[in-house]
Design a protein around this motif. Structure first.
Motif, mmCIF file in Angstrom:
data_model
loop_
_atom_site.group_PDB
_atom_site.id
_atom_site.type_symbol
_atom_site.label_atom_id
_atom_site.label_comp_id
_atom_site.label_asym_id
_atom_site.label_seq_id
_atom_site.Cartn_x
_atom_site.Cartn_y
_atom_site.Cartn_z
ATOM 1 N N PHE A 146 0.878 -1.160 0.000
ATOM 2 C CA PHE A 146 0.000 0.000 0.000
ATOM 3 C C PHE A 146 0.916 1.211 0.000
ATOM 4 N N GLY A 147 0.642 2.160 -0.865
ATOM 5 C CA GLY A 147 1.503 3.326 -0.881
ATOM 6 C C GLY A 147 0.790 4.576 -1.341
ATOM 7 N N ASN A 148 1.433 5.683 -1.067
ATOM 8 C CA ASN A 148 0.953 6.982 -1.511
ATOM 9 C C ASN A 148 1.941 7.530 -2.524
ATOM 10 N N ARG A 149 1.393 8.126 -3.547
ATOM 11 C CA ARG A 149 2.202 8.810 -4.546
ATOM 12 C C ARG A 149 1.980 10.299 -4.298
ATOM 13 N N PRO A 150 2.931 10.970 -3.636
ATOM 14 C CA PRO A 150 2.719 12.368 -3.253
ATOM 15 C C PRO A 150 2.180 13.212 -4.410
ATOM 16 N N GLY A 151 1.048 13.843 -4.131
ATOM 17 C CA GLY A 151 0.394 14.679 -5.110
ATOM 18 C C GLY A 151 -0.420 13.935 -6.151
ATOM 19 N N HIS A 152 -0.437 12.601 -6.090
ATOM 20 C CA HIS A 152 -1.109 11.828 -7.130
ATOM 21 C C HIS A 152 -2.044 10.747 -6.607
ATOM 22 N N GLY A 153 -2.183 10.538 -5.330
ATOM 23 C CA GLY A 153 -3.120 9.556 -4.808
ATOM 24 C C GLY A 153 -2.474 8.312 -4.244
ATOM 25 N N ALA A 154 -3.308 7.277 -4.124
ATOM 26 C CA ALA A 154 -2.892 6.015 -3.506
ATOM 27 C C ALA A 154 -2.650 4.950 -4.571
ATOM 28 N N VAL A 155 -1.871 3.953 -4.186
ATOM 29 C CA VAL A 155 -1.650 2.792 -5.056
ATOM 30 C C VAL A 155 -1.679 1.538 -4.192
ATOM 31 N N VAL A 156 -2.362 0.513 -4.690
ATOM 32 C CA VAL A 156 -2.371 -0.815 -4.083
ATOM 33 C C VAL A 156 -1.774 -1.755 -5.119
ATOM 34 N N ARG A 157 -0.740 -2.484 -4.722
ATOM 35 C CA ARG A 157 -0.067 -3.422 -5.629
ATOM 36 C C ARG A 157 -0.062 -4.779 -4.941
ATOM 37 N N PHE A 158 -0.540 -5.800 -5.649
ATOM 38 C CA PHE A 158 -0.550 -7.133 -5.048
ATOM 39 C C PHE A 158 -0.178 -8.192 -6.068
ATOM 40 N N ASP A 159 0.468 -9.261 -5.569
ATOM 41 C CA ASP A 159 0.966 -10.359 -6.397
ATOM 42 C C ASP A 159 0.378 -11.671 -5.908
ATOM 43 N N LYS A 160 0.321 -12.608 -6.817
ATOM 44 C CA LYS A 160 -0.049 -13.970 -6.448
ATOM 45 C C LYS A 160 0.675 -14.918 -7.396
ATOM 46 N N VAL A 161 1.233 -15.986 -6.829
ATOM 47 C CA VAL A 161 1.850 -17.026 -7.643
ATOM 48 C C VAL A 161 0.739 -17.756 -8.377
ATOM 49 N N LEU A 162 0.951 -17.986 -9.663
ATOM 50 C CA LEU A 162 -0.076 -18.598 -10.496
ATOM 51 C C LEU A 162 0.070 -20.109 -10.572
ATOM 52 N N LYS A 163 -1.059 -20.757 -10.724
ATOM 53 C CA LYS A 163 -1.125 -22.175 -11.064
ATOM 54 C C LYS A 163 -1.815 -22.227 -12.414
ATOM 55 N N TRP A 164 -1.417 -23.184 -13.232
ATOM 56 C CA TRP A 164 -1.919 -23.246 -14.596
ATOM 57 C C TRP A 164 -2.718 -24.516 -14.847
ATOM 58 N N ARG A 165 -3.726 -24.399 -15.666
ATOM 59 C CA ARG A 165 -4.449 -25.578 -16.142
ATOM 60 C C ARG A 165 -3.551 -26.307 -17.139
ATOM 61 N N GLU A 166 -3.782 -27.585 -17.306
ATOM 62 C CA GLU A 166 -3.024 -28.344 -18.300
ATOM 63 C C GLU A 166 -3.328 -27.798 -19.691
ATOM 64 N N GLY A 167 -2.289 -27.623 -20.480
ATOM 65 C CA GLY A 167 -2.444 -27.090 -21.838
ATOM 66 C C GLY A 167 -2.595 -25.583 -21.892
ATOM 67 N N ALA A 168 -2.246 -24.894 -20.810
ATOM 68 C CA ALA A 168 -2.385 -23.435 -20.749
ATOM 69 C C ALA A 168 -1.501 -22.753 -21.785
ATOM 70 N N LEU A 169 -1.967 -21.591 -22.279
ATOM 71 C CA LEU A 169 -1.204 -20.835 -23.258
ATOM 72 C C LEU A 169 0.062 -20.236 -22.665
ATOM 73 N N LEU A 170 -0.052 -19.706 -21.463
ATOM 74 C CA LEU A 170 1.104 -19.134 -20.762
ATOM 75 C C LEU A 170 1.578 -20.118 -19.718
ATOM 76 N N THR A 171 2.800 -20.515 -19.810
ATOM 77 C CA THR A 171 3.367 -21.375 -18.763
ATOM 78 C C THR A 171 4.787 -20.919 -18.495
ATOM 79 N N VAL A 172 5.327 -21.407 -17.401
ATOM 80 C CA VAL A 172 6.680 -21.022 -16.994
ATOM 81 C C VAL A 172 7.695 -21.536 -17.970
#
Length: 172
Positions: A146-172
């Motif tokens: 959670f952060g503030n950008r002085p003069g520009h508002g707030a920002v929320v940044r979040f990550d999650k490790v992905l799991k993929w279905r079999e045959g997924a287009l994007l994979t590691v």
């Protein structure tokens, strides 16, 4: 291969399900596990709802310690959602033009996603509505900032490790 997109949305309630559906469609097409997609879509909905509700009128003078620094700043009436899906993880960022987070929220590190069973989180005051959405984002994500950008508002940044279905287009 990776996917990156950014939406500039009006601060209106109708924008929240739009952003959620866009994310869900992207993840379904890429082949992300539906449970992971659901968690991220709920976290995104909470972040967007906060931007719609709190990310606005900054014309009032700010308090010491907030991102307004006592200067009036015009409200853009918009907020931005950016998502990156890249192999192992998804990162989502929601930023607005509001007054930012109170100093104690902006400086508080994100809580771990899992609680130890012998040390549960203390119960919230039944009257305390503020911050519940941010707590939910923390619970549904692997890492949150959670952060503030002085003069520009707030920002929320979040990550999650992905799991993929079999045959997924994007994979590691």
């Amino acid at each position: 291969m990776s996917i990156w997109w950014s939406l500039h949305l009006r601060r209106e309630a109708a924008s929240v399900p739009l952003a959620r559906r866009f994310l869900l469609g992207t993840m379904e097409t890429a082949g992300v596990d539906p449970d992971i997609s659901f968690d991220l879509s709920v976290a995104l909905s909470e972040a967007c709802a906060n931007a719609v509700e709190h990310g606005g009128d900054r014309t009032a003078l700010g308090e010491s310690g907030d991102s307004g620094y006592g200067r009036p700043v015009a409200d853009s009436g918009q907020y931005r959602v950016t998502a990156y899906l890249d192999g192992e993880k998804c990162r989502i960022e929601v930023s607005d033009s509001g007054p930012g987070f109170p100093a104690r929220r902006a400086l508080r590190p994100a809580a771990p996603a899992e609680q130890h069973p012998q040390h549960p989180r203390p119960p919230r005051d039944a009257e305390a509505e503020s911050g519940r959405g941010l707590d939910l984002i923390q619970q549904l994500s692997d890492h949150v900032q959670f952060g503030n950008r002085p003069g520009h508002g707030a920002v929320v940044r979040f990550d999650k490790v992905l799991k993929w279905r079999e045959g997924a287009l994007l994979t590691v």
